[in-house]
Design a protein around this motif. Sequence first.
Motif, PDB file in Angstrom:
ATOM      1  N   ASN A  75       0.819  -1.209   0.000  1.00  9.73           N
ATOM      2  CA  ASN A  75       0.000   0.000   0.000  1.00  9.73           C
ATOM      3  C   ASN A  75       0.852   1.258   0.000  1.00  9.73           C
ATOM      4  O   ASN A  75       0.551   2.227  -0.701  1.00  9.73           O
ATOM      5  CB  ASN A  75      -0.923  -0.028   1.239  1.00  9.73           C
ATOM      6  CG  ASN A  75      -1.857   1.170   1.266  1.00  9.73           C
ATOM      7  OD1 ASN A  75      -2.324   1.625   0.226  1.00  9.73           O
ATOM      8  ND2 ASN A  75      -2.118   1.691   2.449  1.00  9.73           N
ATOM      9  N   SER A  79       1.023   4.049  -2.991  1.00  8.22           N
ATOM     10  CA  SER A  79       0.726   5.457  -2.709  1.00  8.22           C
ATOM     11  C   SER A  79       1.829   6.370  -3.236  1.00  8.22           C
ATOM     12  O   SER A  79       1.551   7.439  -3.808  1.00  8.22           O
ATOM     13  CB  SER A  79       0.543   5.646  -1.202  1.00  8.22           C
ATOM     14  OG  SER A  79       0.319   7.005  -0.889  1.00  8.22           O
ATOM     15  N   HIS A  82       1.582   6.490  -7.108  1.00  6.74           N
ATOM     16  CA  HIS A  82       0.464   7.335  -7.536  1.00  6.74           C
ATOM     17  C   HIS A  82       0.837   8.818  -7.426  1.00  6.74           C
ATOM     18  O   HIS A  82       0.496   9.623  -8.309  1.00  6.74           O
ATOM     19  CB  HIS A  82      -0.773   7.058  -6.689  1.00  6.74           C
ATOM     20  CG  HIS A  82      -1.480   5.784  -7.044  1.00  6.74           C
ATOM     21  ND1 HIS A  82      -1.903   5.501  -8.320  1.00  6.74           N
ATOM     22  CD2 HIS A  82      -1.850   4.715  -6.280  1.00  6.74           C
ATOM     23  CE1 HIS A  82      -2.498   4.316  -8.344  1.00  6.74           C
ATOM     24  NE2 HIS A  82      -2.471   3.822  -7.115  1.00  6.74           N
ATOM     25  N   ASP A  83       1.526   9.172  -6.362  1.00  7.42           N
ATOM     26  CA  ASP A  83       1.917  10.564  -6.168  1.00  7.42           C
ATOM     27  C   ASP A  83       2.927  10.999  -7.225  1.00  7.42           C
ATOM     28  O   ASP A  83       2.829  12.109  -7.780  1.00  7.42           O
ATOM     29  CB  ASP A  83       2.502  10.737  -4.762  1.00  7.42           C
ATOM     30  CG  ASP A  83       2.821  12.190  -4.455  1.00  7.42           C
ATOM     31  OD1 ASP A  83       1.897  13.025  -4.441  1.00  7.42           O
ATOM     32  OD2 ASP A  83       4.013  12.494  -4.236  1.00  7.42           O
TER      33      ASP A  83
END
Length: 231
Positions: A75, A79, A82-83
Amino acid sequence: MADLLGSILSSMEKPPTVGDKESRRKAREQAARQKKMQEDEKRKKADFRKKMEKEVSDFIQDSTQPKRKYSPMGNIERSILHDVAEVAGLASFSFGEDEESRYVMIFKKESAPTDDELEAYRKGEEWDPLVAGQRRKLKEQAALEEETSRHTNKLEATPSSNYRDKYSHLIGTTAAKDAAHTLEANSTYGCVPVANKRDKRSIEEAMNQIRAKKRQKLEDPTGPDAGSSQS
């Protein structure tokens, strides 16, 4: 005085015993380990971000790759990816049913996925534009057939506006037609057809009859008009 001195002595910190020293040492070691773990975790995140920034930069410069699929990751890693993709102006999505199998795909703006493509990835299927086009045509054909069927059913359900046709099943077609166009004279009620009330004489015939009646009145001295004129 003795009570005051005893109170002061009891409030003073007693020298630590061997057990207290050991507990404090263990507490300091545990705090140091936690701090080191936090620093290591922070360093790992920074290293992973640098790695993703390098891969995303290479992906953007490669004109042959419209999209890229990454291996399953945790996870926190997802994250970070994605950023990085958002900062680079890319579209990114996560797919996979459970946490262990979830992965990230990034897309260039000019190759942004369609809703059908995203739906295929969510189902765990490979995206095939040809198969998707065939499915889309089948859906459009099914929708058109459904619309046609609904329109046909609506027309069949529309009631007839013809009063005679609407009630012909109750009184019969012949009876309805006769009742609408036929009317017999009845001496009791004085009911006559409208056609019988019409004056079928021509204008010339009517004027000749009016002139004849006037001449008859003038020639007959015994008529009611003659008596009234003498008086």
